[in-house]
Design a protein around this motif. Structure first.
Motif, PDB file in Angstrom:
ATOM      1  N   ARG A  19      -5.978  -2.202  -3.214  1.00  0.00           N
ATOM      2  CA  ARG A  19      -6.325  -1.402  -4.391  1.00  0.00           C
ATOM      3  C   ARG A  19      -5.990   0.061  -4.163  1.00  0.00           C
ATOM      4  O   ARG A  19      -5.467   0.740  -5.063  1.00  0.00           O
ATOM      5  CB  ARG A  19      -7.810  -1.555  -4.723  1.00  0.00           C
ATOM      6  N   GLU A  20      -6.249   0.558  -2.972  1.00  0.00           N
ATOM      7  CA  GLU A  20      -5.939   1.954  -2.649  1.00  0.00           C
ATOM      8  C   GLU A  20      -4.447   2.230  -2.786  1.00  0.00           C
ATOM      9  O   GLU A  20      -4.029   3.237  -3.362  1.00  0.00           O
ATOM     10  CB  GLU A  20      -6.418   2.252  -1.227  1.00  0.00           C
ATOM     11  N   VAL A  21      -3.622   1.332  -2.244  1.00  0.00           N
ATOM     12  CA  VAL A  21      -2.170   1.500  -2.325  1.00  0.00           C
ATOM     13  C   VAL A  21      -1.705   1.372  -3.772  1.00  0.00           C
ATOM     14  O   VAL A  21      -0.854   2.141  -4.244  1.00  0.00           O
ATOM     15  CB  VAL A  21      -1.454   0.480  -1.418  1.00  0.00           C
ATOM     16  N   LYS A  22      -2.251   0.398  -4.487  1.00  0.00           N
ATOM     17  CA  LYS A  22      -1.880   0.202  -5.888  1.00  0.00           C
ATOM     18  C   LYS A  22      -2.152   1.462  -6.707  1.00  0.00           C
ATOM     19  O   LYS A  22      -1.306   1.888  -7.503  1.00  0.00           O
ATOM     20  CB  LYS A  22      -2.637  -0.986  -6.478  1.00  0.00           C
ATOM     21  N   GLU A  23      -3.303   2.073  -6.504  1.00  0.00           N
ATOM     22  CA  GLU A  23      -3.651   3.280  -7.243  1.00  0.00           C
ATOM     23  C   GLU A  23      -2.714   4.437  -6.889  1.00  0.00           C
ATOM     24  O   GLU A  23      -2.301   5.208  -7.769  1.00  0.00           O
ATOM     25  CB  GLU A  23      -5.101   3.656  -6.970  1.00  0.00           C
ATOM     26  N   ALA A  24      -2.364   4.548  -5.616  1.00  0.00           N
ATOM     27  CA  ALA A  24      -1.453   5.616  -5.185  1.00  0.00           C
ATOM     28  C   ALA A  24      -0.073   5.446  -5.815  1.00  0.00           C
ATOM     29  O   ALA A  24       0.520   6.409  -6.322  1.00  0.00           O
ATOM     30  CB  ALA A  24      -1.347   5.625  -3.663  1.00  0.00           C
ATOM     31  N   PHE A  25       0.443   4.226  -5.814  1.00  0.00           N
ATOM     32  CA  PHE A  25       1.777   3.983  -6.373  1.00  0.00           C
ATOM     33  C   PHE A  25       1.765   4.056  -7.901  1.00  0.00           C
ATOM     34  O   PHE A  25       2.740   4.503  -8.515  1.00  0.00           O
ATOM     35  CB  PHE A  25       2.299   2.623  -5.918  1.00  0.00           C
TER      36      PHE A  25
END
Length: 219
Positions: A19-25
């Motif tokens: 989720r953290e990576v998804k939000e960043a991208f």
């Protein structure tokens, strides 16, 4: 170790990181039209048996829901009873894990990448001449001549896999689907993210350099 034996805390950690990576991208507009997929491996690994969390099919990656991710095995089959479907490109993730032993794989779509992959399709690779961000790919040779592999993109996703198997370069932690997007991987989520960001800088650099060579505007 079976999937059921993996501690729930480890599973939640993977979901939180995805989720953290998804939000960043998503903040960089790398998921147009629900495109793109992310995965992080969990538990013990062997080429014959492994598990990973991956984005669910058809979800809006600019929103967060409890159904954004699903755990699958080395055959891209769900590890738990669910109505969710893994991303259609999960079989690409399974092959990259099988061949590289990576810990995370991230796939996004960007305009510069898609354009430059078509521009260099005739040579089946994107040439990069000594750009500083090559170091972001763990390549530390002076003025290294990088070739980023490009493979065919088919509507029938499993048909892509044999070409990926053939074109994987152990020194290059990424491969590009023609007119589609980059798959970047690393030993963990941090490294895979660094690799993907480095590739994206390189794609824009190569595009703008080619336009300058032709005397054309770069924007």
């Amino acid at each position: 170790m079976s999937f059921d034996q993996i501690p729930i805390e480890q599973k939640q950690e993977v979901l939180n990181k995805l989720r953290e990576v998804k939000e960043a991208f998503a903040g960089r507009n790398w998921f147009p039209g629900t495109a793109g997929n992310l995965s992080i491996r969990i538990g013990d690994y062997s080429p014959e048996q492994f598990y990973f969390g991956v984005t669910s099919s058809g979800k809006d990656k600019y929103e967060n829901t409890p159904e954004d991710f699903i755990f699958v095995d080395q055959d891209a089959k769900p590890c738990e009873a669910t109505n969710l479907k893994p991303s259609a490109e999960t079989v690409i993730h399974t092959e990259i894990y099988r061949k590289t032993g990576a810990g995370a794989i991230f796939h996004i779509h960007s305009v510069f990448g898609a354009v430059i992959s078509e521009y260099f399709w005739h040579r089946r690779s994107i040439p990069v001449d000594g750009v500083e961000l090559i170091k972001g790919l763990n390549i530390w040779e002076e003025e290294y001549q990088l070739e980023i592999p490009i493979v065919s993109n088919f509507l029938h996703v499993p048909s892509i896999v044999p070409e990926i198997t053939e074109k994987l370069d152990p020194k290059v932690p990424g491969i590009f689907l023609r007119k589609h997007g980059i798959y970047a991987w690393g030993a963990n989520a941090f490294e895979a993210k660094r690799h993907l960001e480095s590739f994206e800088f390189i794609f824009e650099y190569v595009y703008r350099l080619e336009m300058l060579k032709k005397g054309l505007p770069t924007v």
